[in-house]
Design a protein around this motif. Structure first.
Motif, PDB file in Angstrom:
ATOM      1  N   VAL A 190      91.243  37.361  14.921  1.00 43.48           N
ATOM      2  CA  VAL A 190      92.263  38.406  14.888  1.00 43.48           C
ATOM      3  C   VAL A 190      92.657  38.553  13.427  1.00 43.48           C
ATOM      4  N   HIS A 191      92.443  39.727  12.878  1.00 41.26           N
ATOM      5  CA  HIS A 191      92.656  39.943  11.454  1.00 41.26           C
ATOM      6  C   HIS A 191      94.140  40.071  11.131  1.00 41.26           C
ATOM      7  N   ALA A 192      94.502  39.626   9.941  1.00 39.34           N
ATOM      8  CA  ALA A 192      95.876  39.785   9.476  1.00 39.34           C
ATOM      9  C   ALA A 192      96.198  41.262   9.287  1.00 39.34           C
ATOM     10  N   VAL A 193      97.496  41.604   9.346  1.00 44.04           N
ATOM     11  CA  VAL A 193      97.946  42.973   9.085  1.00 44.04           C
ATOM     12  C   VAL A 193      98.961  42.956   7.950  1.00 44.04           C
ATOM     13  N   ARG A 194      98.785  43.893   7.020  1.00 49.34           N
ATOM     14  CA  ARG A 194      99.734  43.981   5.905  1.00 49.34           C
ATOM     15  C   ARG A 194     100.934  44.834   6.279  1.00 49.34           C
ATOM     16  N   ASP A 195     100.723  45.806   7.133  1.00 50.06           N
ATOM     17  CA  ASP A 195     101.775  46.733   7.557  1.00 50.06           C
ATOM     18  C   ASP A 195     102.319  46.266   8.905  1.00 50.06           C
ATOM     19  N   ALA A 196     103.598  45.897   8.942  1.00 48.11           N
ATOM     20  CA  ALA A 196     104.198  45.404  10.184  1.00 48.11           C
ATOM     21  C   ALA A 196     104.103  46.430  11.299  1.00 48.11           C
ATOM     22  N   GLY A 197     103.993  47.706  10.932  1.00 44.10           N
ATOM     23  CA  GLY A 197     103.880  48.747  11.945  1.00 44.10           C
ATOM     24  C   GLY A 197     102.562  48.708  12.691  1.00 44.10           C
ATOM     25  N   LEU A 198     101.590  47.961  12.165  1.00 42.07           N
ATOM     26  CA  LEU A 198     100.293  47.845  12.832  1.00 42.07           C
ATOM     27  C   LEU A 198     100.215  46.601  13.717  1.00 42.07           C
ATOM     28  N   ALA A 199     101.284  45.823  13.777  1.00 44.63           N
ATOM     29  CA  ALA A 199     101.294  44.636  14.634  1.00 44.63           C
ATOM     30  C   ALA A 199     101.179  45.043  16.095  1.00 44.63           C
ATOM     31  N   GLY A 200     100.612  44.147  16.878  1.00 44.98           N
ATOM     32  CA  GLY A 200     100.429  44.426  18.300  1.00 44.98           C
ATOM     33  C   GLY A 200      99.075  44.995  18.641  1.00 44.98           C
ATOM     34  N   ARG A 201      98.231  45.240  17.637  1.00 42.96           N
ATOM     35  CA  ARG A 201      96.882  45.728  17.905  1.00 42.96           C
ATOM     36  C   ARG A 201      96.077  44.625  18.589  1.00 42.96           C
ATOM     37  N   LYS A 202      95.201  45.019  19.505  1.00 43.45           N
ATOM     38  CA  LYS A 202      94.472  44.061  20.322  1.00 43.45           C
ATOM     39  C   LYS A 202      92.964  44.179  20.133  1.00 43.45           C
ATOM     40  N   VAL A 203      92.288  43.048  20.327  1.00 47.51           N
ATOM     41  CA  VAL A 203      90.831  43.018  20.360  1.00 47.51           C
ATOM     42  C   VAL A 203      90.431  42.201  21.578  1.00 47.51           C
ATOM     43  N   TYR A 204      89.375  42.626  22.277  1.00 46.94           N
ATOM     44  CA  TYR A 204      88.988  42.049  23.562  1.00 46.94           C
ATOM     45  C   TYR A 204      87.578  41.455  23.473  1.00 46.94           C
ATOM     46  N   PHE A 205      87.416  40.258  24.049  1.00 52.77           N
ATOM     47  CA  PHE A 205      86.114  39.588  24.098  1.00 52.77           C
ATOM     48  C   PHE A 205      85.857  39.131  25.535  1.00 52.77           C
ATOM     49  N   LYS A 206      84.673  39.412  26.056  1.00 52.29           N
ATOM     50  CA  LYS A 206      84.344  38.939  27.393  1.00 52.29           C
ATOM     51  C   LYS A 206      82.837  38.705  27.502  1.00 52.29           C
ATOM     52  N   ASN A 207      82.443  38.106  28.636  1.00 56.67           N
ATOM     53  CA  ASN A 207      81.025  37.830  28.899  1.00 56.67           C
ATOM     54  C   ASN A 207      80.381  37.073  27.743  1.00 56.67           C
ATOM     55  N   ILE A 208      81.089  36.035  27.264  1.00 59.10           N
ATOM     56  CA  ILE A 208      80.613  35.260  26.110  1.00 59.10           C
ATOM     57  C   ILE A 208      79.651  34.192  26.602  1.00 59.10           C
ATOM     58  N   ARG A 209      78.431  34.236  26.143  1.00 56.99           N
ATOM     59  CA  ARG A 209      77.426  33.271  26.591  1.00 56.99           C
ATOM     60  C   ARG A 209      76.507  32.891  25.431  1.00 56.99           C
ATOM     61  N   ILE A 210      75.880  31.718  25.547  1.00 58.75           N
ATOM     62  CA  ILE A 210      75.080  31.190  24.455  1.00 58.75           C
ATOM     63  C   ILE A 210      73.812  30.530  24.975  1.00 58.75           C
ATOM     64  N   GLN A 211      72.755  30.588  24.189  1.00 58.88           N
ATOM     65  CA  GLN A 211      71.526  29.834  24.409  1.00 58.88           C
ATOM     66  C   GLN A 211      71.329  28.881  23.234  1.00 58.88           C
ATOM     67  N   THR A 212      70.945  27.659  23.523  1.00 58.70           N
ATOM     68  CA  THR A 212      70.690  26.688  22.450  1.00 58.70           C
ATOM     69  C   THR A 212      69.309  26.040  22.565  1.00 58.70           C
TER      70      THR A 212
END
Length: 455
Positions: A190-212
């Motif tokens: 989640v990236h930092a925000v310099r402008d307090a008015g941009l706080a509350g922005r969301k990012v979504y991650f799902k179906n996270i899977r890995i092969q090793t």
């Protein structure tokens, strides 16, 4: 059906089943088990089967990272970011310094960039907290529209040996060869925000899977530029795409002195994987003089690393004819990608509007570059010149395009008419020419000089 055929079929089905089941989920869709938050104070929650990161005021970059570390892997997930003012990323083989960032904690390592801004560098590779951009999205411009804002995007990351490759929605984006990290955690940013008015922005991650295990690299389409941080090295992919080394780090057998039939006996030296020119009080022509390729080129993609000493001046020239009527007492004539210490060398203040500064088309067009993309003296920089078959030309510096022009156009000829080149007929318009490394009497080194002929 024969018994042997049945056994063969059963074995095939079993192997297919094992391969199909080789994906391991990193997120159970309900909890944050197996993950921990580092560095900042942004919030991570689980909503409707997705990890949701929400930025907050007065926080640096915040990361939700795996408790386990990974070496070679293939990682896939779906990512959604809601607007163009947001930014995020996925860390690969990364690390944590609790004392870093003035005691606030520092996550560092390679990052799959999620960038919905007008720059559109999603899928590029950034070195968080350390080396800055390694593979800017501008290196693969035809794929810059792959990421879609406000909808889920399927991303794929391969880290196998030294190779890092990225995809968005099935489209190949970046190919980096790097030897710095072999093991580390995976993280969601989640990236930092310099402008307090941009706080509350969301990012979504799902179906996270890995092969090793049993890793099978997905084919990359031909022609995508590779950032290869192994000096004087070409990947198999690059070789198959037509790239060739003009200097292998051991011998300069593809170069001769300008207007000569052999490599200079003095002034230039091949040592420690570099081809270097020695100091001669900043005198143009130096001791050894310019060197040129034995071959000539029409349309090409040329990439080269260069190392400047403080106050140094040099250049890479192209479409050098070596015609008798163009011979001078100084450097041979040709279009020039300027190589210069802009801070200390006086040439940076000459010409018009900075058209003699680093990465500029010397005395003709000024490079439009940001300071953050110029590596300081003592560090390697990467230059790139692309001449397309239609005579469109581009200069890059450390992966970022800094200028473009049309060779032979009226606009180009108008620039030549007010430059030092106006005394030469049809300057810069030769159908083909040599490539040249300039001896301007300063210590400058080159390596990883590679070229691909364009048809």
């Amino acid at each position: 059906m024969k018994k042997q055929s049945i056994l063969t079929l059963a074995g095939f089905l079993l192997a297919s089943s094992i391969f199909a089941q080789s994906w391991t989920p990193l997120f159970d869709g309900k909890t944050l088990n197996g993950w921990k938050r580092l560095a900042g104070t942004a919030e991570y929650t689980v909503e409707d089967g997705a990890i949701v990161g929400t930025n907050v005021p007065n926080s640096g970059n915040t990361f939700l990272v795996t408790e386990k570390e990974y070496g070679d892997f293939i990682l896939e997930m779906d990512v959604k970011i809601m607007d163009t003012t947001s930014n995020s990323g996925v860390q690969m083989r990364s690390h944590y310094d609790a004392a870093g960032h003035q005691g606030k904690g520092l996550v560092y390592g390679c990052q799959f960039e999620i960038d919905p801004s007008s720059r559109r560098w999603s899928g590029g590779i950034y070195d968080e907290g350390r080396r800055d951009w390694l593979y800017p999205g501008s290196l693969n411009p035809t794929a810059q529209d792959a990421f879609k804002v406000a909808e889920y995007n399927h991303i794929r990351i391969e880290c196998i040996g030294h190779d890092m490759k990225t995809w968005i929605n099935g489209r190949a984006i970046a190919y980096l060869v790097d030897t710095v990290d072999h093991l580390g955690f995976i993280g969601l940013q989640v990236h930092a925000v310099r402008d307090a008015g941009l706080a509350g922005r969301k990012v979504y991650f799902k179906n996270i899977r890995i092969q090793t295990t049993g890793l099978q690299s997905k084919p990359f389409p031909p022609g995508i530029y590779v950032v290869d941080n192994i000096p004087n090295h070409l990947t198999t992919y690059e070789k198959n795409s037509g790239w060739k080394l003009l200097f292998d780090g051991k011998k300069a057998d593809q170069w001769v002195g300008a207007y000569k039939d052999k490599f200079p006996d003095t002034g230039w030296i091949v040592d420690n994987g570099m081809i270097s020119v020695h100091e001669k009080a900043g005198k143009e022509g130096g001791t050894g003089g310019d060197i040129v390729t034995k071959a000539v080129y029409k349309a090409f993609d040329l990439s080269f690393d260069f190392l400047l000493t403080p106050g140094a001046n040099s250049g890479v020239k192209y479409f050098v004819r070596l015609a008798p009527e163009e011979k001078t007492t100084g450097s041979a004539i040709g279009l020039e990608y300027q190589i210069l210490d802009d801070t200390l060398h006086p040439d940076a203040k000459l010409g018009r509007n900075g058209d003699r500064t680093l990465a500029s088309l010397y005395d003709l067009i000024t490079a439009n570059k940001q300071k953050r993309f110029i590596h300081p003296m003592g560090q390697w920089n990467t230059g790139r010149i692309i001449v397309y078959p239609n005579n469109h030309v581009e200069h890059y510096l450390n992966g970022v395009k800094v200028l473009e022009y049309e060779r032979g156009s009226q606009a180009f000829r108008d620039l030549v008419a007010i430059s030092k080149y106006k005394i030469w007929k049809s300057f810069g318009e030769a159908p083909e020419g040599h490539l040249l490394l300039q001896d301007h009497g300063n210590d400058v080194s080159f390596r990883s000089i590679k070229i691909r002929v364009l048809q």
